[in-house]
Design a protein around this motif. Structure first.
Motif, PDB file in Angstrom:
ATOM      1  N   CYS A 190       0.836  -1.197   0.000  1.00  0.00           N
ATOM      2  CA  CYS A 190       0.000   0.000   0.000  1.00  0.00           C
ATOM      3  C   CYS A 190       0.873   1.250   0.000  1.00  0.00           C
ATOM      4  O   CYS A 190       1.818   1.363   0.782  1.00  0.00           O
ATOM      5  CB  CYS A 190      -0.926  -0.011   1.211  1.00  0.00           C
ATOM      6  N   ARG A 191       0.553   2.186  -0.871  1.00  0.00           N
ATOM      7  CA  ARG A 191       1.302   3.433  -0.966  1.00  0.00           C
ATOM      8  C   ARG A 191       1.113   4.330   0.253  1.00  0.00           C
ATOM      9  O   ARG A 191       1.978   5.128   0.584  1.00  0.00           O
ATOM     10  CB  ARG A 191       0.850   4.218  -2.194  1.00  0.00           C
ATOM     11  N   ARG A 192      -0.033   4.225   0.923  1.00  0.00           N
ATOM     12  CA  ARG A 192      -0.333   5.118   2.027  1.00  0.00           C
ATOM     13  C   ARG A 192       0.198   4.579   3.361  1.00  0.00           C
ATOM     14  O   ARG A 192       0.926   5.259   4.066  1.00  0.00           O
ATOM     15  CB  ARG A 192      -1.833   5.374   2.112  1.00  0.00           C
ATOM     16  N   CYS A 193      -0.174   3.341   3.713  1.00  0.00           N
ATOM     17  CA  CYS A 193       0.170   2.822   5.043  1.00  0.00           C
ATOM     18  C   CYS A 193       1.370   1.886   5.037  1.00  0.00           C
ATOM     19  O   CYS A 193       1.921   1.583   6.094  1.00  0.00           O
ATOM     20  CB  CYS A 193      -1.026   2.118   5.667  1.00  0.00           C
ATOM     21  N   GLY A 194       1.788   1.411   3.859  1.00  0.00           N
ATOM     22  CA  GLY A 194       2.937   0.521   3.772  1.00  0.00           C
ATOM     23  C   GLY A 194       2.628  -0.940   4.076  1.00  0.00           C
ATOM     24  O   GLY A 194       3.520  -1.775   4.077  1.00  0.00           O
ATOM     25  N   GLY A 195       1.362  -1.250   4.326  1.00  0.00           N
ATOM     26  CA  GLY A 195       0.969  -2.632   4.597  1.00  0.00           C
ATOM     27  C   GLY A 195       0.755  -3.402   3.305  1.00  0.00           C
ATOM     28  O   GLY A 195       0.772  -2.849   2.206  1.00  0.00           O
ATOM     29  N   ASP A 196       0.561  -4.694   3.457  1.00  0.00           N
ATOM     30  CA  ASP A 196       0.306  -5.538   2.283  1.00  0.00           C
ATOM     31  C   ASP A 196      -1.099  -5.304   1.745  1.00  0.00           C
ATOM     32  O   ASP A 196      -2.056  -5.193   2.505  1.00  0.00           O
ATOM     33  CB  ASP A 196       0.450  -7.022   2.638  1.00  0.00           C
ATOM     34  N   ILE A 197      -1.206  -5.247   0.421  1.00  0.00           N
ATOM     35  CA  ILE A 197      -2.518  -5.208  -0.230  1.00  0.00           C
ATOM     36  C   ILE A 197      -2.984  -6.657  -0.297  1.00  0.00           C
ATOM     37  O   ILE A 197      -2.236  -7.519  -0.764  1.00  0.00           O
ATOM     38  CB  ILE A 197      -2.424  -4.584  -1.636  1.00  0.00           C
ATOM     39  N   PRO A 198      -4.184  -6.969   0.171  1.00  0.00           N
ATOM     40  CA  PRO A 198      -4.649  -8.363   0.153  1.00  0.00           C
ATOM     41  C   PRO A 198      -4.603  -8.953  -1.260  1.00  0.00           C
ATOM     42  O   PRO A 198      -4.903  -8.277  -2.249  1.00  0.00           O
ATOM     43  CB  PRO A 198      -6.096  -8.265   0.652  1.00  0.00           C
ATOM     44  N   LEU A 199      -4.213 -10.225  -1.340  1.00  0.00           N
ATOM     45  CA  LEU A 199      -4.101 -10.887  -2.643  1.00  0.00           C
ATOM     46  C   LEU A 199      -5.430 -10.926  -3.387  1.00  0.00           C
ATOM     47  O   LEU A 199      -5.456 -10.840  -4.606  1.00  0.00           O
ATOM     48  CB  LEU A 199      -3.534 -12.296  -2.468  1.00  0.00           C
ATOM     49  N   LEU A 240      -3.156   0.424  -5.950  1.00  0.00           N
ATOM     50  CA  LEU A 240      -1.984   0.987  -5.281  1.00  0.00           C
ATOM     51  C   LEU A 240      -2.192   1.098  -3.776  1.00  0.00           C
ATOM     52  O   LEU A 240      -1.248   1.377  -3.049  1.00  0.00           O
ATOM     53  CB  LEU A 240      -1.670   2.372  -5.853  1.00  0.00           C
ATOM     54  N   PHE A 241      -3.453   0.903  -3.326  1.00  0.00           N
ATOM     55  CA  PHE A 241      -3.787   1.071  -1.917  1.00  0.00           C
ATOM     56  C   PHE A 241      -4.512  -0.153  -1.395  1.00  0.00           C
ATOM     57  O   PHE A 241      -5.234  -0.824  -2.143  1.00  0.00           O
ATOM     58  CB  PHE A 241      -4.675   2.303  -1.722  1.00  0.00           C
ATOM     59  N   CYS A 242      -4.373  -0.421  -0.109  1.00  0.00           N
ATOM     60  CA  CYS A 242      -5.156  -1.483   0.522  1.00  0.00           C
ATOM     61  C   CYS A 242      -6.609  -1.004   0.621  1.00  0.00           C
ATOM     62  O   CYS A 242      -6.916   0.161   0.352  1.00  0.00           O
ATOM     63  CB  CYS A 242      -4.580  -1.812   1.898  1.00  0.00           C
ATOM     64  N   VAL A 243      -7.488  -1.901   1.029  1.00  0.00           N
ATOM     65  CA  VAL A 243      -8.907  -1.571   1.079  1.00  0.00           C
ATOM     66  C   VAL A 243      -9.156  -0.406   2.040  1.00  0.00           C
ATOM     67  O   VAL A 243      -9.891   0.525   1.730  1.00  0.00           O
ATOM     68  CB  VAL A 243      -9.743  -2.802   1.493  1.00  0.00           C
ATOM     69  N   LYS A 244      -8.530  -0.454   3.200  1.00  0.00           N
ATOM     70  CA  LYS A 244      -8.746   0.586   4.205  1.00  0.00           C
ATOM     71  C   LYS A 244      -8.302   1.962   3.710  1.00  0.00           C
ATOM     72  O   LYS A 244      -9.008   2.955   3.870  1.00  0.00           O
ATOM     73  CB  LYS A 244      -7.983   0.218   5.487  1.00  0.00           C
ATOM     74  N   CYS A 245      -7.151   2.029   3.079  1.00  0.00           N
ATOM     75  CA  CYS A 245      -6.612   3.312   2.613  1.00  0.00           C
ATOM     76  C   CYS A 245      -7.307   3.807   1.329  1.00  0.00           C
ATOM     77  O   CYS A 245      -7.255   4.999   1.031  1.00  0.00           O
ATOM     78  CB  CYS A 245      -5.119   3.207   2.375  1.00  0.00           C
ATOM     79  N   ALA A 246      -7.922   2.912   0.584  1.00  0.00           N
ATOM     80  CA  ALA A 246      -8.589   3.299  -0.663  1.00  0.00           C
ATOM     81  C   ALA A 246      -9.894   4.028  -0.403  1.00  0.00           C
ATOM     82  O   ALA A 246     -10.414   4.695  -1.272  1.00  0.00           O
ATOM     83  CB  ALA A 246      -8.850   2.085  -1.531  1.00  0.00           C
ATOM     84  N   LYS A 247     -10.417   3.922   0.816  1.00  0.00           N
ATOM     85  CA  LYS A 247     -11.701   4.571   1.143  1.00  0.00           C
ATOM     86  C   LYS A 247     -11.577   6.026   1.179  1.00  0.00           C
ATOM     87  O   LYS A 247     -11.226   6.909   1.321  1.00  0.00           O
ATOM     88  CB  LYS A 247     -12.241   4.065   2.469  1.00  0.00           C
TER      89      LYS A 247
END
Length: 110
Positions: A84-93, A103-110
């Protein structure tokens, strides 16, 4: 992410790029200008203009998706892919399988 998964995603991205390029070609055909001298009637002409506007919007979205897919493909071998570009965590597969250009995980894409 292991190398086998990256290869799987690389194939998925290549498939999505090919599919999106075909969609773009279809939208380009649909969004041809409406000729002013075409005697199709006022209501039909307004409908044709409206349909062209919808096709133009679809074309812009498809071109944006293609740009993001090409970027994702260029980053597939880097350590940035799937992060994830915002939080640095893994984007779920699962998210990457549905939207490999993410480019973002679900949480950061909101």
């Amino acid at each position: 992410m292991d190398q086998a998964k990256k290869q799987e995603f690389e194939a998925l991205i290549a498939y999505e790029i090919e599919k999106t390029q075909k969609i773009i070609e279809d939208f380009k055909q649909i969004s041809q200008p409406v000729a002013p001298d075409n005697a199709i009637g006022r209501v039909s002409r307004m409908d044709a203009i409206n349909n062209k506007a919808v096709a133009d919007a679809g074309l812009r979205q498809a071109e944006d998706k293609l740009k993001k897919l090409n970027y994702a493909l260029s980053k597939i071998d880097s350590e940035e892919f799937g992060i994830c570009r915002r939080c640095g965590g893994d984007i779920p597969l699962g998210r990457l399988a549905l939207m490999p250009q993410s480019l973002f995980c679900v949480k950061c894409a909101k």
